[in-house]
Structures are given as C-alpha cells and as structure tokens.
Design a protein around this motif. Structure first.
Motif, mmCIF file in Angstrom:
data_model
loop_
_atom_site.group_PDB
_atom_site.id
_atom_site.type_symbol
_atom_site.label_atom_id
_atom_site.label_comp_id
_atom_site.label_asym_id
_atom_site.label_seq_id
_atom_site.Cartn_x
_atom_site.Cartn_y
_atom_site.Cartn_z
ATOM 1 N N GLY A 90 0.711 -1.020 0.182
ATOM 2 C CA GLY A 90 0.128 -0.088 -0.141
ATOM 3 C C GLY A 90 0.777 1.071 -0.095
ATOM 4 N N HIS A 91 2.012 1.168 -0.152
ATOM 5 C CA HIS A 91 2.726 2.266 -0.132
ATOM 6 C C HIS A 91 3.036 2.975 -1.407
ATOM 7 C CE1 HIS A 91 3.949 1.139 4.139
ATOM 8 N NE2 HIS A 91 4.596 0.264 4.165
ATOM 9 N N GLU A 92 3.162 2.135 -2.772
ATOM 10 C CA GLU A 92 2.988 2.905 -3.840
ATOM 11 C C GLU A 92 2.274 2.088 -4.812
ATOM 12 O OE1 GLU A 92 6.410 1.497 -6.012
ATOM 13 O OE2 GLU A 92 8.035 2.391 -4.042
ATOM 14 N N ALA A 93 2.055 3.081 -5.260
ATOM 15 C CA ALA A 93 0.556 3.301 -6.641
ATOM 16 C C ALA A 93 1.105 1.766 -7.360
ATOM 17 C CB ALA A 93 0.390 4.336 -7.022
ATOM 18 N N TYR A 94 0.031 1.495 -8.431
ATOM 19 C CA TYR A 94 0.692 0.713 -9.488
ATOM 20 C C TYR A 94 -0.143 1.379 -11.039
ATOM 21 C CZ TYR A 94 1.153 -3.010 -12.936
ATOM 22 O OH TYR A 94 0.718 -3.917 -13.768
ATOM 23 N N GLN A 95 0.530 1.125 -12.333
ATOM 24 C CA GLN A 95 -0.398 2.519 -13.183
ATOM 25 C C GLN A 95 -0.218 0.835 -14.829
ATOM 26 O OE1 GLN A 95 -0.662 5.150 -14.116
ATOM 27 N NE2 GLN A 95 -1.746 3.568 -15.871
ATOM 28 N N GLY A 96 -1.503 0.474 -13.933
ATOM 29 C CA GLY A 96 -2.343 -0.580 -15.118
ATOM 30 C C GLY A 96 -2.271 0.040 -16.586
ATOM 31 N N GLN A 97 -3.153 -1.001 -17.160
ATOM 32 C CA GLN A 97 -3.716 -0.780 -18.526
ATOM 33 C C GLN A 97 -4.061 0.470 -19.205
ATOM 34 O OE1 GLN A 97 -4.566 -4.313 -20.755
ATOM 35 N NE2 GLN A 97 -4.706 -3.207 -22.636
ATOM 36 N N TYR A 98 -5.082 0.698 -17.808
ATOM 37 C CA TYR A 98 -6.305 1.431 -17.877
ATOM 38 C C TYR A 98 -6.290 2.621 -16.808
ATOM 39 C CZ TYR A 98 -8.309 -2.658 -20.614
ATOM 40 O OH TYR A 98 -7.740 -3.832 -21.686
ATOM 41 N N TYR A 99 -5.947 1.605 -15.647
ATOM 42 C CA TYR A 99 -6.028 3.125 -14.294
ATOM 43 C C TYR A 99 -4.413 3.462 -13.629
ATOM 44 C CZ TYR A 99 -11.121 3.201 -14.855
ATOM 45 O OH TYR A 99 -12.557 3.831 -15.702
ATOM 46 N N THR A 100 -4.629 4.534 -12.378
ATOM 47 C CA THR A 100 -3.941 3.824 -11.560
ATOM 48 C C THR A 100 -4.588 3.583 -10.572
ATOM 49 O OG1 THR A 100 -2.116 6.189 -12.691
ATOM 50 C CG2 THR A 100 -1.942 5.221 -10.844
ATOM 51 N N TYR A 101 -3.654 2.501 -9.885
ATOM 52 C CA TYR A 101 -4.857 2.116 -8.951
ATOM 53 C C TYR A 101 -3.513 2.456 -7.326
ATOM 54 C CZ TYR A 101 -6.777 -0.382 -12.499
ATOM 55 O OH TYR A 101 -7.773 -1.047 -13.263
ATOM 56 N N LYS A 102 -3.805 1.861 -6.289
ATOM 57 C CA LYS A 102 -3.527 1.908 -5.140
ATOM 58 C C LYS A 102 -3.903 1.483 -4.261
ATOM 59 C CE LYS A 102 -0.453 5.289 -2.124
ATOM 60 N NZ LYS A 102 -0.495 6.674 -1.554
ATOM 61 N N LEU A 103 -3.626 0.960 -3.133
ATOM 62 C CA LEU A 103 -3.896 -0.152 -1.808
ATOM 63 C C LEU A 103 -4.073 0.838 -0.743
ATOM 64 C CD1 LEU A 103 -5.213 -2.912 -1.745
ATOM 65 C CD2 LEU A 103 -3.148 -3.676 -0.723
ATOM 66 N N ILE A 104 -5.025 1.191 -0.652
ATOM 67 C CA ILE A 104 -6.144 1.919 0.267
ATOM 68 C C ILE A 104 -7.261 1.916 1.485
ATOM 69 C CG2 ILE A 104 -6.670 4.183 1.327
ATOM 70 C CD1 ILE A 104 -6.334 5.274 -1.760
ATOM 71 N N GLU A 105 -5.942 1.223 2.888
ATOM 72 C CA GLU A 105 -6.816 0.071 4.377
ATOM 73 C C GLU A 105 -7.595 -1.429 3.464
ATOM 74 O OE1 GLU A 105 -9.799 2.739 5.541
ATOM 75 O OE2 GLU A 105 -8.691 3.680 5.920
ATOM 76 N N ASP A 106 -6.570 -0.991 2.781
ATOM 77 C CA ASP A 106 -6.556 -2.758 1.922
ATOM 78 C C ASP A 106 -7.935 -3.307 1.087
ATOM 79 O OD1 ASP A 106 -5.864 -5.695 1.792
ATOM 80 O OD2 ASP A 106 -5.510 -5.358 3.763
ATOM 81 N N LYS A 107 -8.045 -1.649 0.141
ATOM 82 C CA LYS A 107 -8.897 -1.375 -0.524
ATOM 83 C C LYS A 107 -8.241 -1.020 -1.946
ATOM 84 C CE LYS A 107 -12.578 -2.849 2.025
ATOM 85 N NZ LYS A 107 -13.349 -4.581 2.179
ATOM 86 N N ILE A 108 -8.834 -1.615 -3.195
ATOM 87 C CA ILE A 108 -8.074 -1.061 -4.325
ATOM 88 C C ILE A 108 -9.161 -0.013 -4.786
ATOM 89 C CG2 ILE A 108 -7.315 -1.433 -6.902
ATOM 90 C CD1 ILE A 108 -6.886 -4.522 -5.497
#
Length: 353
Positions: A90-108
């Motif tokens: 949850g410390h870094e965001a991930y650039q996916g194919q369509y959106y940029t995702y981040k794990l916040i309180e174990d929710k994407i």
C-alpha cells in the motif's frame, strides 16, 4: 481417556497461544522505518485487531515476509490482471493498463496523478481478486478432498473390516451427523440431504480450525467474514425452498387462521422464510468474529501495558480462550448444520390429519 484428551487440548492450546502471540508481535515489526515512528504513538488495539480479522490482498508469513496475491479487476474499460506485490503493502501506486491503482486500507482505489482517490473512477472497478480468505477456502476445500478421497479408498480396500487410521476418526463424525442431526430433524428422507449437510458441517469445521492456527495455512477469519456466512446461508435458503412441498407453501400463503388475519400472517410468514437463514448468517459470523476479537484483545494487553507482570496473566487467559475456541469451532459447525436440517425438515414434512 478424558484426561488424555484434556492434556492434548492444553498442549495444543499452549502452542496456539505462543504462536499467536509471536505472530501478533512480529506483524507489528514488518516495517522497521514505520516502527520507529510508531514508537512515538500509543498502541491502537482497535486498528491492530481489525487488521488481523479482516481480509487482505497479502498473506503474512513471518517478520516482513508476506505472500502477495493475484489482483483481478473488472473495470469499465477492460479486465486487469497483476500481482499485489506492485502495491508494496500500500505504499506505492501501480500504473495499470487503464487506471492507476493504489491499495488504501486494503481496498483497491483509482488515484489521479496527484495520488488522490478518484471516487468516480473507483466506482467503476470491481475487485474479484484472490484474497487471503478466498485462498484459505480453496485450501480448506483441498484438505477436505484429500481426506474424503483417502477415506473412500480405505473403504474400498477394507470392505467388511473395522475402520482404521483417519477412517476411524471421520466415520463417527459422519455417523453423528446422520444419527443426531439429519435423521431426527428431517425424517425418513434424510439420506437425500446427507451430502449437503456433511459438506456444510465439514467445510465450516475445517475453516474454523484453520482460523485458530496463526501460521500458514491458518491465520484467516473465513467463517468470521459476513460474505462467507451470507453465501452459506443463501445456499441453505435455496435448498430449503426448492425442497419444500405443497403443505409448506400452503402454511405460508394459507395459514390456519381466520381469513381476516391473512394480511398480517402472510407477510410475517414470508419474512420468516428470509429471517431463518439470516439468523444462521449472523450467528456464525458473530460467534467466530467474537472469538478472534477476544483472543487478540487479550494479547493486546501485553502491548498496551508493556509490563512483564501483565504478560503471564494475558497468556493464561488466551490459553483458556484457545482451548475454548476448539470447542466453539465444532459447536458452530454443529449448530449451523442442525438448524439447516431443522429448516429442511419443516419444508418436507408431510401434512398430518
């Protein structure tokens, strides 16, 4: 014999207590840099306990070692597949194919270039990831397959002989479900429902037992997850109502009361159809979650008081709770299965003149 069982239960309870305490302590040392900052803040037992009983996209092993689990997202633009390791806890965001995702309180969540949550885009993603609870259910299912296929093979090899080994342990349990649950509550049609009753009983029981083990393949809270208990109760709802005979439905839509009471009784009877499995759902969820919360709360006392004198008291009570939870694990599986059989019995009962 009873003293031997009690001794073994105590030994198992001690093991569960020590490993639970160790696991609880280690998980608060996963990130040394954060631990240094956390020392300045008071220990928050609520946050720690909720993290331990919640589902997760990681499966903690020991220390700072965790197993990242597969992420599967259905979005309005397409499907995304990647590993949970890309979030770095949850410390870094991930650039996916369509959106940029981040794990916040174990929710994407979807985040923008500034790292802020995009609520509009986040509402269009659906998380079908293989989480810790999902993987734990697969493991429980695999264990059950191994157990029952091996027992079936033993019966084929030992036709007419006394049960032996694992067969001698499981057979009395199956007989217990048949003679004490299915037959008294369903009647002469009980054999038809034995597969579903045995599946419910053993699946809940094995998940309860695995939930008491704080290390892999345990350390999960499957039966304390409201979605799990909802699905199990929904299956019971389908089995009961698809098995129901005409007398069952007649009692609901034409109850044996004066006609002028029908506007009151019919809605009450229909609510009863839903409330029965709903009670199953809440009972299993609440009892298992409460057991985990009590054990973790007692362990939290060690970290709250940070006193050598508190630790023995806390461990003794945790030991008592662990041994008690072994009974609760069986008892909750029994109650869920028994009430399921009772509901089926009321649905298939013949009309008595």
């Amino acid at each position: 014999m009873n003293s031997k069982k009690l001794f073994l239960s105590l030994i198992l309870g001690v093991f569960l207590t020590l490993t639970t305490c160790k696991s609880f302590a280690i998980q608060h040392e996963e990130h040394p840099a954060e631990a240094a900052n956390a020392e300045k803040e008071a220990f928050n037992p609520t946050t720690a306990i909720l993290e331990h009983i919640a589902d997760s996209h990681y499966w903690h092993v020991i220390g700072d070692v965790s197993i990242p689990l597969p992420i599967i997202l259905f979005t309005d633009k397409g499907t995304e597949f990647f590993s949970g390791a890309n979030f770095h806890h949850g410390h870094e965001a991930y650039q996916g194919q369509y959106y940029t995702y981040k794990l916040i309180e174990d929710k994407i969540r979807v985040v923008n270039a500034a790292g802020e949550v995009d609520k509009e885009a986040s509402s269009h993603i659906y998380d079908f990831s293989v989480t810790k609870n999902v993987l734990a259910m697969w493991i429980a299912g695999l264990i059950l397959f191994i157990i029952f296929f091996s027992i079936a093979a033993s019966y084929k090899k030992r036709v007419g002989k006394a049960p032996k080994g694992l067969q001698s342990f499981i057979e009395p349990v199956i007989m217990f479900v048949r003679d004490e649950i299915a037959r008294p509550n369903i009647g002469y049609r009980y054999e038809r429902y034995m597969p579903v009753l045995l599946t419910i009983f053993f699946f809940i029981w094995i998940n309860n037992i695995l939930g008491l083990i704080p290390i892999i393949p345990g350390g999960t809270n499957v039966t304390g997850n409201i979605l799990f208990t909802f699905v199990m109760s929904f299956i019971v709802l389908l089995v009961v109502n698809f098995s129901a005979n005409k007398y069952y439905w007649k009692h609901i839509f034409m109850p044996p009361v004066p006609v002028w009471l029908y506007p009151i009784m019919i809605p009450v009877e229909l609510i009863g159809v839903i409330s029965k499995p709903f009670a199953l759902m809440i009972r299993l969820y609440a009892n298992i979650s409460a057991g985990h919360i009590i054990v973790l709360s007692l362990i939290s006392l060690i970290f709250i008081f940070k006193s050598f004198f508190i630790a023995p008291v806390s461990i003794v009570f945790v030991l008592f709770m662990d041994v008690l939870e072994l009974l609760v694990a069986f008892l909750q599986a029994f109650i869920f299965t028994m009430l399921t059989a009772l509901f089926i019995g009321t649905a298939v009962e013949e009309h008595h003149h």
